[in-house]
Design a protein around this motif. Structure first.
Motif, PDB file in Angstrom:
ATOM      1  N   THR A 155      -3.217   2.984  -3.592  1.00  0.00           N
ATOM      2  CA  THR A 155      -2.111   3.700  -3.729  1.00  0.00           C
ATOM      3  C   THR A 155      -0.337   3.715  -4.902  1.00  0.00           C
ATOM      4  N   GLN A 156      -0.580   2.309  -4.206  1.00  0.00           N
ATOM      5  CA  GLN A 156       0.154   0.963  -5.422  1.00  0.00           C
ATOM      6  C   GLN A 156      -0.322   0.868  -6.135  1.00  0.00           C
ATOM      7  N   LYS A 159      -1.009   3.699  -8.907  1.00  0.00           N
ATOM      8  CA  LYS A 159       0.965   4.213  -9.303  1.00  0.00           C
ATOM      9  C   LYS A 159       0.855   3.123 -10.756  1.00  0.00           C
ATOM     10  N   SER A 160       0.939   1.911 -10.060  1.00  0.00           N
ATOM     11  CA  SER A 160       1.278   0.863 -11.144  1.00  0.00           C
ATOM     12  C   SER A 160       1.138   0.785 -12.222  1.00  0.00           C
ATOM     13  N   ALA A 181       4.067   4.664  -0.773  1.00  0.00           N
ATOM     14  CA  ALA A 181       3.229   4.164  -0.833  1.00  0.00           C
ATOM     15  C   ALA A 181       3.035   4.381  -1.979  1.00  0.00           C
ATOM     16  N   GLY A 182       3.326   6.078  -2.760  1.00  0.00           N
ATOM     17  CA  GLY A 182       3.695   6.611  -3.473  1.00  0.00           C
ATOM     18  C   GLY A 182       2.826   7.587  -4.457  1.00  0.00           C
ATOM     19  N   TRP A 283       0.987  -9.845  -7.396  1.00  0.00           N
ATOM     20  CA  TRP A 283       1.795  -8.779  -7.541  1.00  0.00           C
ATOM     21  C   TRP A 283       2.620  -8.466  -6.341  1.00  0.00           C
ATOM     22  N   THR A 288       5.032  -5.518  -6.876  1.00  0.00           N
ATOM     23  CA  THR A 288       4.481  -4.461  -7.196  1.00  0.00           C
ATOM     24  C   THR A 288       3.600  -4.163  -5.741  1.00  0.00           C
ATOM     25  N   VAL A 289       2.453  -4.754  -5.319  1.00  0.00           N
ATOM     26  CA  VAL A 289       2.566  -3.867  -4.060  1.00  0.00           C
ATOM     27  C   VAL A 289       3.147  -4.802  -3.169  1.00  0.00           C
ATOM     28  N   LYS A 290       3.386  -4.031  -1.779  1.00  0.00           N
ATOM     29  CA  LYS A 290       3.680  -4.697  -0.129  1.00  0.00           C
ATOM     30  C   LYS A 290       2.441  -4.596   0.559  1.00  0.00           C
TER      31      LYS A 290
END
Length: 322
Positions: A155-156, A159-160, A181-182, A283, A288-290
């Motif tokens: 998901t992240q 979206k990025s 997460a978007g 990232w 950009t991602v968690k």
């Protein structure tokens, strides 16, 4: 040293926490003191016999830690280096033998638990959104199990890249995580008809791509959710394997594409592994991602970790801490 061993295939009860002889690195291998080991559905497939493994074996294919010994013919790694790995067996242990060609350096900005939680799923998410179906701005993807470790990463990343995400989840808690997460839209697959909801949400068009790691229980809805000439990337089977498929179903669904990719075929060369790992770690350090670590367990509690994973009682990534 202590390790988890599987002497016979079966349920989580076959995971035995026991004392084993500490290994010595052979040519081409690193001996790593394991700081954290990832728990993944592939571990349950191997434990249960869906994916045959030699018996007995130590499960786990992902982890991170510090190199404590280096075998002959190894270049590029030294004692004391922090490394991570995926697709290398034997991680459910205090020490693991890791082929040097499967190991990657962990940068200073990424701690060991994060590296162990990120690599297998992160590298998988990388190839799915860059190679299997390079996501483009404005495209819409259906992501199953959107609150799981893979779902949150996908998901992240979608979206990025300017894409839209329709996620499927089972509970309000998981919906909240997926939206954080978007995810643009959420479908409660336990309460709603997924394909019908996708049709409504896309004004009858369907999605460009479905990322499906669930398999048996989601396959029909995934196929029915695609636009004409869309792609179904079936990258896992957490609910069980999909029965044989008549290719005519792909035609009837709109000349759609079906692929069953795996990580092993996307890190065949050192260059490709380094490229994917470097972008993944970048990232993470850039935000950009968690990486969500849903739960950690002592090594001795590997059985409970498998029970929780298979029982859908988890969100994010599960780790064993030897």
């Amino acid at each position: 040293m202590r390790a988890i061993r599987v002497a016979a295939t079966g349920g989580p009860e076959v995971l035995e926490h026991t004392e084993v002889e500490a290994p010595d690195p052979q040519p081409g291998q690193l001996l790593v003191q394991v700081a954290a080991a990832g728990v993944n559905f592939i571990d349950t497939y191997q434990r249960s016999g869906i994916y045959p493994m030699p018996l007995p074996h130590t499960p786990g294919s992902e982890g991170a830690g510090k190199v404590v010994a280096v075998g002959a013919d190894v270049t590029g790694f030294s004692v004391g280096d922090r490394v991570g790995w995926a697709m290398a067996p034997g991680s459910y242990a205090e020490q693991a033998l890791v082929p040097a060609d499967k190991a990657v350096r962990v940068p200073d900005g990424v701690d060991d638990p994060t590296a162990a939680a990120a690599l297998l799923q992160g590298l998988t998410a990388h190839y799915l959104i860059t190679s299997t179906h390079p996501v483009r701005t404005g495209e819409t993807a259906l992501v199953h199990a959107a609150a799981g470790g893979m779902g949150l990463l996908l998901t992240q990343l979608i979206k990025s890249r300017g894409g839209n995400v329709i996620g499927t989840v089972s509970t309000p808690e998981k919906e909240k995580l997926a939206r954080e997460a978007g995810a643009d839209e959420i479908i409660r697959y336990t309460e709603e008809d997924v394909a019908k909801e996708v049709e409504d949400l896309t004004d009858g068009r369907g999605v460009d791509v479905v990322y499906d790691g669930v398999g048996k229980t989601t396959f029909d809805a995934s196929l029915a959710s695609l636009r004409p000439r869309g792609l179904l990337a079936l990258f896992g089977a957490s609910s069980g394997p999909v029965p044989p498929v008549d290719p005519q179903r792909l035609n009837a669904a709109g000349s759609v594409f079906l692929t069953r990719p795996s990580l092993a075929h996307h890190i065949l060369t050192r260059e490709e592994l380094d490229w994917r790992a470097a972008e993944l770690f970048a990232w993470i350090t850039q935000g950009t991602v968690k990486i969500r670590i849903g739960a950690t367990y002592p090594l001795a509690d590997a059985r409970r970790a498998h029970e929780d994973l298979e029982g859908r009682r988890t969100t994010g990534k599960l780790l064993l801490l030897p």
